[in-house]
Design an enzyme around this catalytic site. Structure first.
Site, short mmCIF file in Angstrom:
data_model
loop_
_atom_site.label_atom_id
_atom_site.label_comp_id
_atom_site.label_asym_id
_atom_site.label_seq_id
_atom_site.Cartn_x
_atom_site.Cartn_y
_atom_site.Cartn_z
CE LYS A 275 -0.70 -0.37 4.99
NZ LYS A 275 -2.18 -0.38 4.98
CD GLU A 347 -0.64 6.10 5.91
OE1 GLU A 347 -1.40 5.35 6.55
OE2 GLU A 347 -0.48 6.02 4.68
NE ARG A 349 -7.98 8.40 6.78
CZ ARG A 349 -8.96 7.49 6.79
NH1 ARG A 349 -9.96 7.61 7.66
NH2 ARG A 349 -8.96 6.49 5.95
N1 BES Z 1 -2.14 3.22 1.97
C1 BES Z 1 -3.25 2.61 2.60
C2 BES Z 1 -4.39 2.33 1.64
C3 BES Z 1 -4.15 1.31 0.56
C4 BES Z 1 -4.53 0.00 0.74
C5 BES Z 1 -3.58 1.67 -0.63
C6 BES Z 1 -4.33 -0.92 -0.26
C7 BES Z 1 -3.37 0.74 -1.62
C8 BES Z 1 -3.75 -0.56 -1.44
C9 BES Z 1 -3.78 3.53 3.69
O1 BES Z 1 -2.84 4.31 4.34
C10 BES Z 1 -4.40 2.67 4.71
O2 BES Z 1 -3.71 1.92 5.34
N2 BES Z 1 -5.70 2.79 4.89
C11 BES Z 1 -6.42 2.00 5.82
C12 BES Z 1 -7.42 2.90 6.50
C13 BES Z 1 -8.09 2.27 7.69
C14 BES Z 1 -7.10 2.10 8.81
C15 BES Z 1 -9.23 3.16 8.13
C16 BES Z 1 -7.12 0.88 5.07
O3 BES Z 1 -7.58 1.11 3.94
O4 BES Z 1 -7.18 -0.23 5.61
ZN ZN Z 2 -1.16 4.74 3.28
MN MN Z 3 -1.92 3.30 5.95
#
Ligand code: BES
Ligand code: ZN
Ligand code: MN
Length: 498
Positions: A275, A347, A349
């Site tokens: 990230k 991750e 899912r």
């Molecule tokens: N934990 C994150 C989602 C999230 C984002 C929670 C912001 C709270 C605030 C999750 O694991 C994630 O990183 N999801 C990605 C999915 C993508 C790679 C398809 C996302 O939402 O960008």
């Molecule tokens: Zn996450």
């Molecule tokens: Mn994530």
């Protein structure tokens, strides 16, 4: 803060709080106080904007003939529209106001309210519940707080003409607040303190309440074939865990349980699909789904709910490392289905895939609900006003939606369909963990999870927008909200207890 209940009577110290309906309509307690003060309340309202609208507060200095030092008028709005949530919000706003003003002791006088559909005991209990919910603090790491930064309200008395019945009505709500506070505590903890093993230890404390708790370690997870959960955890020096909690409160301990499953990523760096740095500290609350499950189990066991509930949380830390999974890796889940990992940041899912499959396989539940901070896309769609609801079952979706509405934790149903499902087909494995583009990201997460529920009635709550709040609301101070504990407690109480 100590909360107590008493019969109506003149308080001897602190602040007294009375209710006022729309158009400055004094409730009986307010009218009595107005008389005692020689009409000071009426004059104070007349010289201010306070009209008794829901949420309004007006502080009035107590005249010298009263034993108290302050009076607060609290707006109730139209009395016919006053419900439990209005009263909770009133209690919460009053508690925040008094803590801000430096008051240490207060008495809320409401009694029976003409036109309000709730009985007096429920009126008092809900005001107290709101006050307690808003008074939550997570100060354990703040060693240098100044006196003026600390809450001051030590003693809150809620008066009614049914003192002891109110206390009884409050008892279950108090247990619910205990569960919500546990969730908020867990979600607030940083990743260096709360990691899979230490979170499992926290869940273990529920055994004191009669919950059976079992933590599966890496060896067991391997034996069960949980390649997806293990895959997410393998980049961290903190090994993953799967924790199973059982509250068997139904008459028939063999009756098919309700199962609640939570995503528990104790920190989500994104892994190799790292990230961006800005805001990454928020990912300490990526275990919010599991925090809710654990707090819910505490609330249900606390009030000895007559229902069998299984709580399952999948715990892992998602780190980039020499041993971490890479984009392109193929994992074999417990279900036997293979997953091509296109993005290691998708991750949640993966860990839920194994947790959901395991839950239906071992417990044969009547239904499963999972909670997860799954996608940033749900924030784009719904902001922080609603959590996203995805379900393969209309009745279940309707029950959850109704429960959410009743407790002020609203849900909005989002679609799952065949086209979304096709979008995660992989060329080299049974599926991939993301689609080819960013579109409909939350539904893509939903159809992925659906492949692991084996046809069981199931709902997925995407709580990424609601698990953490950047601003105070009437009953939820900013920070970890505990979203979902109230919703699911109500859902269970309304449909599944014997
Ligand atoms: N934990 C994150 C989602 C999230 C984002 C929670 C912001 C709270 C605030 C999750 O694991 C994630 O990183 N999801 C990605 C999915 C993508 C790679 C398809 C996302 O939402 O960008
Ligand atoms: Zn996450
Ligand atoms: Mn994530």
């Amino acid at each position: 803060m100590k909360i107590s209940f008493a019969e109506l009577g003149a308080p001897k110290a602190g602040t007294v709080v009375v209710g006022v309906g729309e158009d400055r309509a004094l409730t009986p307690a307010a009218a009595a106080l107005d008389k005692e003060t020689g009409g000071a309340l009426g004059r104070a309202m007349a010289s201010s904007r306070f009209t008794g609208t829901k949420g309004q507060l007006l502080s009035v200095l107590a005249p010298a003939n009263l034993a108290v030092d302050g009076i607060v008028l609290a707006g109730l709005g139209k009395l016919a529209d006053v419900d439990a949530l209005t009263l909770q919000a009133l209690g919460g706003s009053v508690a925040a106001h008094l803590n801000g003003a430096g008051e240490s002791e207060a008495t809320i006088q409401l009694g029976a309210l003409d036109g309000v559909k709730l009985p007096p005991a429920a009126i008092a209990a809900n005001v107290a519940f709101g006050a307690r919910l808003r008074s939550y603090r997570f100060d354990k790491y703040r060693t240098q707080l100044k006196a003026e930064q600390k809450p001051t309200l030590k003693k809150l008395t809620v008066q009614s003409d049914v003192g002891s019945a109110a206390k009884k009505a409050f008892a279950d709500l108090d247990k619910l607040a205990d569960g919500i506070f546990f969730t908020r505590d867990l979600v607030s903890e940083p990743g260096n303190i709360l990691y899979p093993e230490s979170l499992a230890d926290e869940a273990m404390t529920l055994t004191e309440l009669g919950v059976e708790v079992e933590a599966l370690d890496e060896k067991k997870l391997k034996k069960l074939g949980m390649g997806a959960l293990l895959g997410v955890g393998q980049g961290s020096v903190r090994p993953p865990r799967l924790v199973v909690m059982a509250w068997l409160g139904a008459k028939d301990k063999q009756a098919a349980p309700v199962a609640i499953v939570g995503k528990g990523i104790t920190f989500d760096t994104g892994g190799i699909s790292l990230k961006p740095g800005a805001g990454m500290e928020e990912m300490k609350w990526d275990m919010g789904g599991s925090g809710t499950v654990i707090g819910l189990m505490k609330a249900l066991a606390g009030r000895k709910a007559r229902v069998n509930v299984i709580g399952v949380v999948a715990l892992a830390e998602n780190m980039p490392d020499g041993n971490a999974i890479r984009p392109g890796d193929i994992l074999t889940s417990m279900s036997g289905q293979t997953i091509e990992v296109h993005n290691t940041d998708a991750e949640g899912r993966l860990v839920l895939a194994d947790a959901l499959w395991y839950t239906q396989d071992r417990f044969k539940p009547r239904l499963m609900v999972n909670l997860a901070t799954l996608t940033g896309a749900i924030l784009v769609a719904l902001g922080s006003e609603y959590a996203g609801l995805f379900s393969n079952n209309d009745e279940l979706a309707e029950r959850l939606t109704a429960a959410g509405k009743a407790v002020g934790e609203p849900l909005w149903r989002m679609p799952l369909n065949e086209a979304y499902d096709r979008a995660i087909d992989s060329d080299v494995a049974d599926m991939k963990n993301i689609s080819g583009d960013r579109n409909a990201g939350s539904s893509i997460g939903g159809v992925f999870l659906q492949r692991f529920v084996n046809g069981v009635p199931w709902a997925h709550l995407d709580i990424a927008g609601v698990a953490w709040s950047k601003k105070d609301t009437a009953t939820v101070p900013k920070g970890a909200t505990g979203y979902g504990v109230r919703l699911l407690e109500r859902f269970v109480a309304d449909h599944y207890e014997d």
